[in-house]
Scaffold this active site. Structure first.
Site, PDB file in Angstrom:
ATOM      1  N   CYS A 277       5.614   6.585  10.422  1.00 43.36           N
ATOM      2  CA  CYS A 277       4.365   6.895  11.137  1.00 43.36           C
ATOM      3  C   CYS A 277       4.536   6.894  12.654  1.00 43.36           C
ATOM      4  CB  CYS A 277       3.248   5.958  10.701  1.00 43.36           C
ATOM      5  SG  CYS A 277       3.490   4.220  11.146  1.00 43.36           S
ATOM      6  N   HIS A 325      -0.020   0.781  11.197  1.00 44.94           N
ATOM      7  CA  HIS A 325       0.020   2.221  10.923  1.00 44.94           C
ATOM      8  C   HIS A 325      -0.608   2.971  12.097  1.00 44.94           C
ATOM      9  CE1 HIS A 325       0.560   5.717   8.403  1.00 44.94           C
ATOM     10  NE2 HIS A 325      -0.675   6.098   8.645  1.00 44.94           N
ATOM     11  N   HIS A 337      -0.615  12.356  10.104  1.00 43.31           N
ATOM     12  CA  HIS A 337       0.180  11.125  10.021  1.00 43.31           C
ATOM     13  C   HIS A 337       1.234  11.227   8.934  1.00 43.31           C
ATOM     14  CE1 HIS A 337      -2.034   8.890   6.528  1.00 43.31           C
ATOM     15  NE2 HIS A 337      -2.180  10.189   6.388  1.00 43.31           N
TER      16      HIS A 337
END
Length: 364
Positions: A277, A325, A337
């Site tokens: 990510c 994240h 993402h």
């Protein structure tokens, strides 16, 4: 805008949708219907009865936990790797200074020895005796002046030699300290790697125990949970009146990130074939001409924070309380993402996961 916001779901949408949004800013995503509720129809596989929806929901929550723990460990791994690179570079620089310092010490010792030998040759008799034996008093006085200058130069060389030796000791201590940090970082990196692999293996084992029909129902549960989270987020009015005009750099970062759609997630990866990510977001901004921290946690700590209501394409949305994240806002309530192992880079609803906050690279 309201119609588009209502229509956004948290499930990943197609590349076509992403291209549509990027090609026509301000146009909302097409509004697919909410995902169907998971069927309770028994599966066709032999063996034990299929899991109930409640059991599958427990599986979904467990998978979320495992993958979040893997993501947090990935951040720790990436941070340890980044530190190791810096410390290795510092050790190399210190080693170069030590080599140069040793060469300088050797040269200074040689010069000090030569100066001392010269003074010994000319300074064996007292000055009065050398004056009486000299045929030319003027030449003697000139020589005395040169001897005095030579003594001062020798003292200067000795002081420089002492300073250089002290510098060498400091360099050696610094190198030793950096080496200890490097070793500690390697251990931290190995520990994080082990945790990542354990969590991913546990998640895959859990998924492998499901029948085909149960996996389908689990996917439906995941889609519905994301849809409901996104819908609740939009219902809060968080995007009402948002401008969302991207800067030139923000547009470049979004363009890079969305070009990676469809590529696989891989923990610790920074492209070009796979990403995690924060690897995706950091490389997207590097491509836009701005270096940002490598991990989502450091991005959260170091970058400028902005209100969700003020975010614009290119801003980074940090998720979960531990900042484990990150996704990049692309406009119209959506973000791009790299979700987790086993998934590919995709577009999702920006509110499909719990938002910790939004950050913006300083040049944005």
């Amino acid at each position: 805008m309201a119609r588009g916001k209502r229509g956004l779901i948290a499930a990943a949408v197609t590349v076509v949708c992403a291209v549509t949004v990027l090609g026509a800013p301000g146009v909302a995503f097409a509004a697919p219907a909410p995902p169907p509720a998971p069927s309770t129809t028994p599966g066709t596989g032999a063996g034990s009865p299929p899991a109930t929806n409640a059991e599958l929901e427990a599986v979904r929550e467990r998978l979320d936990t495992l993958y979040r723990e893997a993501a947090s460990a990935t951040d720790a791994y990436n941070a340890a790797e980044e530190k190791a690179e810096r410390q290795s570079a510092e050790i190399v620089a210190l080693a170069k200074r030590i080599v140069e310092g040793k060469e300088k010490v050797a040269e200074l010792r040689k010069r000090v020895g030569s100066a001392a030998a010269a003074q010994y040759r000319t300074g064996g008799l007292p000055p009065e005796a050398r004056l009486m034996l000299s045929d030319d008093p003027g030449e003697f006085l000139d020589g005395s002046s040169r001897v005095s200058q030579g003594e001062r130069a020798t003292r200067h060389l000795l002081r420089e030699l002492t300073r250089t030796q002290q510098d060498l000791e400091l360099y050696a201590k610094d190198a030793s300290a950096q080496w200890k940090k490097l070793e500690a970082g390697r251990k931290a990196k190995a520990t994080a790697r082990k945790k990542i692999e354990q969590r991913i293996a546990a998640a895959r084992k859990l998924e492998s125990q499901l029948e085909k029909e149960e996996k389908k129902r689990l996917a439906e549960l995941e889609e519905r949970a994301a849809y409901e989270a996104q819908t609740a987020w939009l219902d809060s009015g968080v995007l009402d009146g948002i401008d969302g005009t991207a800067t030139e750099q923000g547009s470049a970062a979004v363009k890079f990130a969305t070009r990676q759609i469809g590529k696989a997630y891989e923990w610790g990866a920074e492209g070009p074939k796979t990403y995690d990510c924060s690897g995706l977001t950091s490389q997207a901004w590097a491509a836009a001409g701005s270096a940002i921290p490598r991990t989502s946690q450091q991005q959260w700590k170091q970058l400028e924070r902005v209100a969700v209501q003020d975010m614009r394409p290119g801003d980074l949305i940090i998720y979960f309380d531990d900042a484990s994240h990150v996704g990049m806002y692309v406009g119209d309530g959506a973000m791009v993402h790299a979700p987790r192992p086993g998934r590919t880079i995709t577009i999702a609803g920006a509110g499909s996961m719990p938002i910790l906050g939004v950050v913006r690279p300083h040049t944005q």
